[in-house]
Design a protein around this motif. Structure first.
Motif, mmCIF file in Angstrom:
data_model
loop_
_atom_site.group_PDB
_atom_site.id
_atom_site.type_symbol
_atom_site.label_atom_id
_atom_site.label_comp_id
_atom_site.label_asym_id
_atom_site.label_seq_id
_atom_site.Cartn_x
_atom_site.Cartn_y
_atom_site.Cartn_z
ATOM 1 N N ASN A 106 1.643 -11.264 -0.604
ATOM 2 C CA ASN A 106 1.713 -10.357 -1.764
ATOM 3 C C ASN A 106 0.403 -9.601 -1.964
ATOM 4 O OD1 ASN A 106 4.368 -10.983 -2.492
ATOM 5 N ND2 ASN A 106 3.720 -12.805 -3.634
ATOM 6 N N TRP A 107 -0.712 -10.276 -1.753
ATOM 7 C CA TRP A 107 -2.029 -9.613 -1.882
ATOM 8 C C TRP A 107 -2.122 -8.439 -0.909
ATOM 9 C CZ3 TRP A 107 -6.395 -11.174 -4.960
ATOM 10 C CH2 TRP A 107 -7.540 -10.422 -4.720
ATOM 11 N N HIS A 108 -1.739 -8.661 0.347
ATOM 12 C CA HIS A 108 -1.857 -7.612 1.359
ATOM 13 C C HIS A 108 -0.873 -6.470 1.106
ATOM 14 C CE1 HIS A 108 -4.308 -10.577 3.444
ATOM 15 N NE2 HIS A 108 -4.696 -9.617 4.263
ATOM 16 N N VAL A 109 0.313 -6.799 0.586
ATOM 17 C CA VAL A 109 1.272 -5.729 0.254
ATOM 18 C C VAL A 109 0.716 -4.867 -0.880
ATOM 19 C CG1 VAL A 109 3.546 -5.246 -0.724
ATOM 20 C CG2 VAL A 109 3.301 -6.976 1.059
ATOM 21 N N ALA A 110 0.228 -5.518 -1.941
ATOM 22 C CA ALA A 110 -0.328 -4.767 -3.069
ATOM 23 C C ALA A 110 -1.565 -3.980 -2.642
ATOM 24 C CB ALA A 110 -0.682 -5.729 -4.204
ATOM 25 N N ARG A 111 -2.388 -4.566 -1.799
ATOM 26 C CA ARG A 111 -3.581 -3.885 -1.302
ATOM 27 C C ARG A 111 -3.195 -2.625 -0.544
ATOM 28 N NH1 ARG A 111 -5.482 -3.792 3.752
ATOM 29 N NH2 ARG A 111 -7.683 -3.216 4.084
ATOM 30 N N TRP A 112 -2.198 -2.729 0.316
ATOM 31 C CA TRP A 112 -1.759 -1.561 1.087
ATOM 32 C C TRP A 112 -1.259 -0.452 0.170
ATOM 33 C CZ3 TRP A 112 3.048 0.826 1.565
ATOM 34 C CH2 TRP A 112 3.126 1.811 2.561
ATOM 35 N N VAL A 113 -0.488 -0.818 -0.849
ATOM 36 C CA VAL A 113 0.036 0.184 -1.787
ATOM 37 C C VAL A 113 -1.107 0.857 -2.537
ATOM 38 C CG1 VAL A 113 1.417 0.518 -3.871
ATOM 39 C CG2 VAL A 113 2.268 -0.964 -2.046
ATOM 40 N N LEU A 114 -2.046 0.076 -3.040
ATOM 41 C CA LEU A 114 -3.149 0.633 -3.827
ATOM 42 C C LEU A 114 -4.066 1.510 -2.987
ATOM 43 C CD1 LEU A 114 -3.920 -2.530 -5.953
ATOM 44 C CD2 LEU A 114 -3.148 -0.328 -6.841
ATOM 45 N N LEU A 115 -4.408 1.055 -1.777
ATOM 46 C CA LEU A 115 -5.273 1.865 -0.915
ATOM 47 C C LEU A 115 -4.573 3.148 -0.477
ATOM 48 C CD1 LEU A 115 -7.061 -0.795 1.348
ATOM 49 C CD2 LEU A 115 -7.842 0.262 -0.771
ATOM 50 N N SER A 116 -3.252 3.071 -0.279
ATOM 51 C CA SER A 116 -2.486 4.279 0.085
ATOM 52 C C SER A 116 -2.499 5.286 -1.052
ATOM 53 C CB SER A 116 -1.044 3.904 0.439
ATOM 54 O OG SER A 116 -1.002 3.048 1.557
ATOM 55 N N LEU A 117 -2.354 4.789 -2.291
ATOM 56 C CA LEU A 117 -2.404 5.690 -3.449
ATOM 57 C C LEU A 117 -3.791 6.307 -3.609
ATOM 58 C CD1 LEU A 117 -0.342 3.673 -6.093
ATOM 59 C CD2 LEU A 117 0.323 5.791 -4.954
ATOM 60 N N GLN A 118 -4.830 5.522 -3.380
ATOM 61 C CA GLN A 118 -6.196 6.047 -3.491
ATOM 62 C C GLN A 118 -6.483 7.091 -2.428
ATOM 63 O OE1 GLN A 118 -8.485 2.451 -3.310
ATOM 64 N NE2 GLN A 118 -7.846 1.773 -5.359
ATOM 65 N N LYS A 119 -5.880 6.927 -1.266
ATOM 66 C CA LYS A 119 -6.057 7.916 -0.199
ATOM 67 C C LYS A 119 -5.242 9.172 -0.483
ATOM 68 C CE LYS A 119 -5.772 8.436 4.832
ATOM 69 N NZ LYS A 119 -5.407 7.761 6.109
ATOM 70 N N ARG A 120 -4.035 8.994 -1.012
ATOM 71 C CA ARG A 120 -3.158 10.137 -1.285
ATOM 72 C C ARG A 120 -3.590 10.902 -2.529
ATOM 73 N NH1 ARG A 120 2.384 11.058 -0.142
ATOM 74 N NH2 ARG A 120 2.822 13.225 -0.706
ATOM 75 N N TYR A 121 -4.050 10.187 -3.550
ATOM 76 C CA TYR A 121 -4.465 10.824 -4.804
ATOM 77 C C TYR A 121 -5.896 10.383 -5.134
ATOM 78 C CZ TYR A 121 0.597 11.291 -5.082
ATOM 79 O OH TYR A 121 1.908 11.570 -4.806
ATOM 80 N N PRO A 122 -6.873 10.909 -4.413
ATOM 81 C CA PRO A 122 -8.259 10.447 -4.578
ATOM 82 C C PRO A 122 -8.921 11.018 -5.824
ATOM 83 C CG PRO A 122 -8.168 12.217 -2.972
ATOM 84 C CD PRO A 122 -6.753 11.949 -3.369
#
Length: 344
Positions: A52-68
């Protein structure tokens, strides 16, 4: 995010969060402790926590990259909030289904209550994921903005220092006094006008030094006086055309911007009657100011470190985050400047 911090978070984050979840939500498992829970229950929970940590991490980092950026924080939070039900459902299933498959249901008498409790724990965990990764990201963005602001402030003070040095430039003053000396005998009337224009130039330099913005109209009046001094020295070797729409004259720009561009043009190009330098100052249809000169490079090597243009760019970035445009071809050199709001 630094890779070392990210690695430590992924390694120690899930166990710490698992312990905290146990203390907050499953304290009864510590009161009535069973060693079989270590492999029947706790091991499954810890493995699910890593996933769950890695799934949430991937989602959050993807959002930070897409909407910096700090200004898009709300967008990231809204999207993560919309995805939260799916993330909680995924985490709940990862936490409960392996127990059912293995026949290790911790509370077979109340499966619905167990599911709701697990979903609540997962919601708590995902709020922690969001807080950890967004806090680290926003702190990093704040550091970048602070560093950039410090750099721009340093550039601004350097620009002011360079401008102050140019105001009392002995070379400029020496040339002006030489021209005045020649005019006194040849044309006293012209010499009187030259003194008036020189006084206007230095009066403007003293007044503008302490201001961040000046109206375009004031800057153009100063340029007319400055041009008179240049033409007294270079004669027909330099011509300045001003074609500025009256509606933009009350708009603003950093003081001495046009003087730096004029000085740059004279420094790098020949100014003779056979090869006159022509400088055009004009406004565009979209309300920007352009300063354009024809290119006729001096044969002798002229040292240039680009300080003048960098100073202008730094002033605009520091004041409004606006950028200037520079266009150079075989025939002309053009600088395009944003015009800002009304000066105070």
């Amino acid at each position: 995010m630094k890779s070392s911090i990210d690695t430590r978070l992924r390694l120690i984050g899930p166990p710490i969060l698992f312990v905290c979840g146990t203390l907050f939500f499953r304290l009864n498992t510590l009161v009535v402790f069973d060693y079989t829970d270590l492999y029947r229950y706790d091991l499954v929970g810890l493995l699910a926590g890593y996933v769950n940590w890695h799934v949430a991490r991937w989602v959050l980092l993807s959002l930070q990259k897409r909407y910096p950026g700090i200004d898009r924080t709300r967008v990231r939070l809204v999207i993560y909030g919309l995805a939260l039900p799916l993330l909680v459902l995924n985490g709940t299933l990862l936490r409960t289904q392996p127990l059912y498959w293995l026949g290790l249901d911790p509370s077979p008498e109340a499966p619905f209550q167990q599911y709701v409790l697990t979903a609540g724990i997962q919601l708590f965990h995902h709020c922690i994921y969001l807080g950890v990764y967004e806090s680290i990201y926003l702190f990093g963005q704040w550091q970048l903005l602070y560093t950039e602001k410090e750099r721009l402030l340093k550039a601004e003070w350097q620009a002011r220092f360079d401008a102050m040095k140019s105001q009392v430039n002995p070379h400029f003053l020496f040339n002006a006094l030489n021209s005045l000396s020649a005019l006194i005998d040849e044309s006293p009337v012209q010499a009187g006008r030259f003194v008036d224009e020189l006084a206007q130039v230095y009066r403007y330099l003293l007044q503008a030094n302490d201001r961040e913005l000046i109206t375009l109209d004031s800057e153009l009046r100063f340029i007319q006086s400055y041009t008179h001094l240049l033409q007294t020295r270079h004669g027909s070797g330099i011509t300045v055309h001003i074609d500025v729409d009256d509606q933009y004259r009350h708009y603003s720009l950093p003081p001495l911007t046009l003087q730096l561009l004029m000085e740059n043009a004279v420094k790098h190009n020949t100014t003779t009657a056979r090869q006159p330098l022509t400088v055009e100052i004009r406004t565009t249809e979209n309300g920007r100011l352009q300063v354009c000169n024809n290119i006729q490079r001096k044969k002798s090597l002229v040292l240039s470190n680009g300080v003048g243009l960098r100073n202008i760019a730094a002033k605009y970035q520091l004041l409004t985050q606006a950028t200037i445009g520079i266009d150079e071809n075989n025939n002309s050199f053009t600088v395009t400047l944003p015009l800002l709001g009304v000066a105070d």
